[in-house]
Motif scaffolding. Structure first.
Motif, PDB file in Angstrom:
ATOM      1  N   PHE A   1      -7.105   2.222  -1.801  1.00 60.15           N
ATOM      2  CA  PHE A   1      -7.482   2.070  -0.402  1.00 60.15           C
ATOM      3  C   PHE A   1      -7.568   3.455   0.213  1.00 60.15           C
TER       4      PHE A   1
ATOM      5  N   ILE B   1       0.861  -1.181   0.000  1.00 62.40           N
ATOM      6  CA  ILE B   1       0.000   0.000   0.000  1.00 62.40           C
ATOM      7  C   ILE B   1       0.897   1.231   0.000  1.00 62.40           C
TER       8      ILE B   1
ATOM      9  N   CYS C   1      -5.289  -2.115  -6.410  1.00 62.67           N
ATOM     10  CA  CYS C   1      -6.503  -1.626  -5.761  1.00 62.67           C
ATOM     11  C   CYS C   1      -6.241  -0.214  -5.274  1.00 62.67           C
TER      12      CYS C   1
ATOM     13  N   VAL D   1     -12.033  -0.093  -0.149  1.00 62.43           N
ATOM     14  CA  VAL D   1     -11.116  -0.734  -1.090  1.00 62.43           C
ATOM     15  C   VAL D   1     -11.861  -0.910  -2.409  1.00 62.43           C
TER      16      VAL D   1
ATOM     17  N   THR E   1      -8.367  -6.694   3.440  1.00 62.59           N
ATOM     18  CA  THR E   1      -9.226  -5.751   4.156  1.00 62.59           C
ATOM     19  C   THR E   1      -9.553  -6.267   5.552  1.00 62.59           C
TER      20      THR E   1
END
Length: 226
Positions: free
Chosen positions: A97, A26, A95, A184, A199
């Motif tokens: 977030f 992330i 993804c 997400v 998650t």
């Protein structure tokens, strides 16, 4: 992994701190940086996002991510990041977030969660469920959408359909009348199960420190503010 502490304000109201652990992969946008600092912060961000790149790539990509950062900060997000995860078969699963907080005017987080569940469950497009997290009650919402891509942006030159998924969790603060929203989004639906697991792992780390000792116990934080 990195522990993130969000200390935020909204409309002159101080939102109590919330912490969570973001997994490796992330990459957090510098949404807490002032406008004057944003160009340098965006350049540092793209260097971390594309460590194998060169100055030409970084200088080209930085203005785009500077604009994205400004957009996310203007939207009131306390945390915004991209998830990029290398695959054994090559390529990456991706993804977005984000974390935001909104005033919910509650005194009991369980009552707040019950109200959120009732609202979300009233929409048949939502898969809304009650969650019992270590930090308290929460409500999850999962939605799947199919988008039609125009011929001008597809490799085949024809229209294509793209399935996307969103996981959203509303977590009422036990320390104040606010609710955190963890979201997400992904179009890499072949890895939907992995993103659900990610998650779930993040939610297990959410906490609401109420004292300086509790804050110190989490070690160093990266801060974001709305």
């Amino acid at each position: 992994m990195a522990t993130v502490q969000l200390n935020a304000t909204r409309d002159a109201e101080i939102i109590p701190p919330i912490t969570f652990v973001a997994p490796e992969g992330i990459h957090a946008l510098p949404v807490d940086i002032s406008g004057e600092q944003r160009p340098a912060a965006a350049l540092e961000f793209v260097r971390s996002l594309f460590p194998g790149g060169d100055d030409r790539l970084w200088q080209t990509a930085a203005p785009f991510y500077e604009l994205v950062t400004e957009t996310m900060a203007s939207a009131g997000l306390a945390f915004s990041g991209f998830g990029l995860f290398a695959l054994e078969t090559g390529g990456v699963a991706h993804c977005s977030f984000t974390v935001a907080a909104y005033a919910s005017d509650h005194t009991d987080p369980e009552i707040a969660a019950q109200g959120i569940l009732a609202i979300l469950a009233s929409d048949p497009m939502n898969d809304a469920r009650w969650l019992d997290l270590p930090c308290g009650p929460a409500v999850s919402r999962i939605t799947l959408r199919e988008l039609t891509l125009s011929a001008g942006i597809t490799a085949s030159g024809g229209q294509a359909r793209l399935l996307t998924g969103q996981i959203q969790i509303h977590v009422p603060f036990p320390t104040g009348p606010f609710t955190a929203v963890f979201t997400v989004d992904t179009a890499a639906m072949e890895y939907w199960g992995e993103f659900c697991d990610m998650t779930t792992a993040i939610l297990q780390t959410v906490s609401f420190p109420v004292s300086a000792d509790e804050l110190d116990a989490h070690g160093p934080f990266s801060e974001a503010s709305v």
